[in-house]
Design a protein around this motif. Structure first.
Motif, mmCIF file in Angstrom:
data_model
loop_
_atom_site.group_PDB
_atom_site.id
_atom_site.type_symbol
_atom_site.label_atom_id
_atom_site.label_comp_id
_atom_site.label_asym_id
_atom_site.label_seq_id
_atom_site.Cartn_x
_atom_site.Cartn_y
_atom_site.Cartn_z
ATOM 1 N N GLY A 47 16.991 4.781 3.522
ATOM 2 C CA GLY A 47 15.837 4.244 4.236
ATOM 3 C C GLY A 47 15.230 5.264 5.187
ATOM 4 O O GLY A 47 14.005 5.380 5.284
ATOM 5 N N ILE A 48 16.074 6.013 5.886
ATOM 6 C CA ILE A 48 15.578 7.062 6.791
ATOM 7 C C ILE A 48 14.839 8.128 5.986
ATOM 8 O O ILE A 48 13.761 8.583 6.376
ATOM 9 N N GLN A 49 15.406 8.515 4.846
ATOM 10 C CA GLN A 49 14.752 9.514 4.001
ATOM 11 C C GLN A 49 13.401 9.008 3.512
ATOM 12 O O GLN A 49 12.411 9.754 3.536
ATOM 13 N N GLN A 50 13.333 7.762 3.092
ATOM 14 C CA GLN A 50 12.064 7.196 2.633
ATOM 15 C C GLN A 50 11.049 7.155 3.766
ATOM 16 O O GLN A 50 9.871 7.446 3.570
ATOM 17 N N TYR A 51 11.493 6.812 4.948
ATOM 18 C CA TYR A 51 10.589 6.776 6.091
ATOM 19 C C TYR A 51 10.019 8.167 6.363
ATOM 20 O O TYR A 51 8.821 8.328 6.584
ATOM 21 N N GLN A 52 10.888 9.172 6.318
ATOM 22 C CA GLN A 52 10.434 10.538 6.579
ATOM 23 C C GLN A 52 9.449 11.017 5.523
ATOM 24 O O GLN A 52 8.448 11.652 5.846
ATOM 25 N N VAL A 53 9.707 10.702 4.260
ATOM 26 C CA VAL A 53 8.793 11.087 3.183
ATOM 27 C C VAL A 53 7.450 10.396 3.368
ATOM 28 O O VAL A 53 6.397 11.026 3.238
ATOM 29 N N ASN A 54 7.484 9.109 3.678
ATOM 30 C CA ASN A 54 6.241 8.364 3.874
ATOM 31 C C ASN A 54 5.428 8.932 5.037
ATOM 32 O O ASN A 54 4.216 9.015 4.956
ATOM 33 N N ARG A 55 6.095 9.337 6.101
ATOM 34 C CA ARG A 55 5.387 9.922 7.249
ATOM 35 C C ARG A 55 4.746 11.233 6.861
ATOM 36 O O ARG A 55 3.623 11.523 7.247
ATOM 37 N N LYS A 56 5.469 12.057 6.077
ATOM 38 C CA LYS A 56 4.912 13.347 5.652
ATOM 39 C C LYS A 56 3.702 13.162 4.754
ATOM 40 O O LYS A 56 2.782 13.973 4.774
ATOM 41 N N LEU A 57 3.690 12.095 3.952
ATOM 42 C CA LEU A 57 2.568 11.823 3.066
ATOM 43 C C LEU A 57 1.428 11.101 3.790
ATOM 44 O O LEU A 57 0.390 10.852 3.215
ATOM 45 N N GLY A 58 1.646 10.745 5.042
ATOM 46 C CA GLY A 58 0.611 10.074 5.817
ATOM 47 C C GLY A 58 0.514 8.589 5.547
ATOM 48 O O GLY A 58 -0.490 7.961 5.835
ATOM 49 N N ILE A 59 1.564 8.019 4.965
ATOM 50 C CA ILE A 59 1.575 6.593 4.689
ATOM 51 C C ILE A 59 2.135 5.889 5.915
ATOM 52 O O ILE A 59 3.237 6.174 6.348
ATOM 53 N N VAL A 60 1.361 4.987 6.453
ATOM 54 C CA VAL A 60 1.768 4.270 7.654
ATOM 55 C C VAL A 60 2.387 2.951 7.239
ATOM 56 O O VAL A 60 1.809 2.190 6.469
ATOM 57 N N MET A 61 3.584 2.695 7.751
ATOM 58 C CA MET A 61 4.252 1.428 7.478
ATOM 59 C C MET A 61 3.657 0.389 8.421
ATOM 60 O O MET A 61 3.646 0.579 9.627
ATOM 61 N N ALA A 86 -3.429 6.449 -2.253
ATOM 62 C CA ALA A 86 -2.293 7.322 -1.961
ATOM 63 C C ALA A 86 -1.035 6.777 -2.613
ATOM 64 O O ALA A 86 -0.243 7.537 -3.165
ATOM 65 N N CYS A 87 -0.866 5.479 -2.586
ATOM 66 C CA CYS A 87 0.315 4.872 -3.209
ATOM 67 C C CYS A 87 0.262 5.038 -4.720
ATOM 68 O O CYS A 87 1.272 5.333 -5.350
ATOM 69 N N GLU A 88 -0.913 4.863 -5.306
ATOM 70 C CA GLU A 88 -1.041 4.990 -6.762
ATOM 71 C C GLU A 88 -0.728 6.407 -7.212
ATOM 72 O O GLU A 88 -0.016 6.601 -8.192
ATOM 73 N N SER A 89 -1.223 7.392 -6.480
ATOM 74 C CA SER A 89 -0.951 8.780 -6.872
ATOM 75 C C SER A 89 0.519 9.117 -6.652
ATOM 76 O O SER A 89 1.119 9.852 -7.440
ATOM 77 N N ARG A 90 1.095 8.554 -5.625
ATOM 78 C CA ARG A 90 2.524 8.791 -5.371
ATOM 79 C C ARG A 90 3.381 8.165 -6.467
ATOM 80 O O ARG A 90 4.336 8.775 -6.948
ATOM 81 N N VAL A 91 3.020 6.970 -6.904
ATOM 82 C CA VAL A 91 3.749 6.313 -7.984
ATOM 83 C C VAL A 91 3.627 7.129 -9.267
ATOM 84 O O VAL A 91 4.607 7.319 -9.987
#
Length: 119
Positions: free
Chosen positions: A45-59, A87-92
């Motif tokens: 979960g921490i890793q996913q949070y960090q990746v999402n922050r780097k991609l600019g995805i706000v939870m 952004a989510c579509e391109s990430r998927v």
């Protein structure tokens, strides 16, 4: 609780810690969580949070849903929603490509193991 529920809880805990000016660590996240979460789920979960922050995805926080419902009709809110969806579509799509590549590598490795273990 399923693994994805654990991840959501961990990601929310990370967001809360960052909001409080703290760096999310395994210990801090586990201390923040209300339910007992396996160590592996906390790390993931921490890793996913960090990746999402780097991609600019706000939870989004569930408590801010009322405010976002009120502002969804504005053009700026609609544009923000569209950008996050894109952004989510391109990430998927990227993740699907990586998964396909890893699957092919796994098949090749299995074939090599089969050849090496044969008579």
């Amino acid at each position: 609780m399923t693994i994805s529920m654990h991840n959501q809880d961990v990601i929310k805990a990370c967001a809360e810690l960052v909001k409080a000016g703290k760096k999310p660590t395994v210990g801090l996240v586990r201390a923040t969580l209300l339910n007992k979460v396996p160590l592996a789920a906390v790390v993931k979960g921490i890793q996913q949070y960090q990746v999402n922050r780097k991609l600019g995805i706000v939870m989004r926080d569930d408590t801010s849903n009322e405010n976002s419902k009120k502002s969804k009709d504005t053009p700026a809110a609609q544009a923000t929603q569209h950008l996050s969806t894109c952004a989510c579509e391109s990430r998927v799509a990227l993740l699907e490509q990586q998964l396909e590549k890893l699957t092919q590598q796994l098949i090749a490795l299995q074939a090599q193991v089969q050849d090496l273990s044969g008579p």
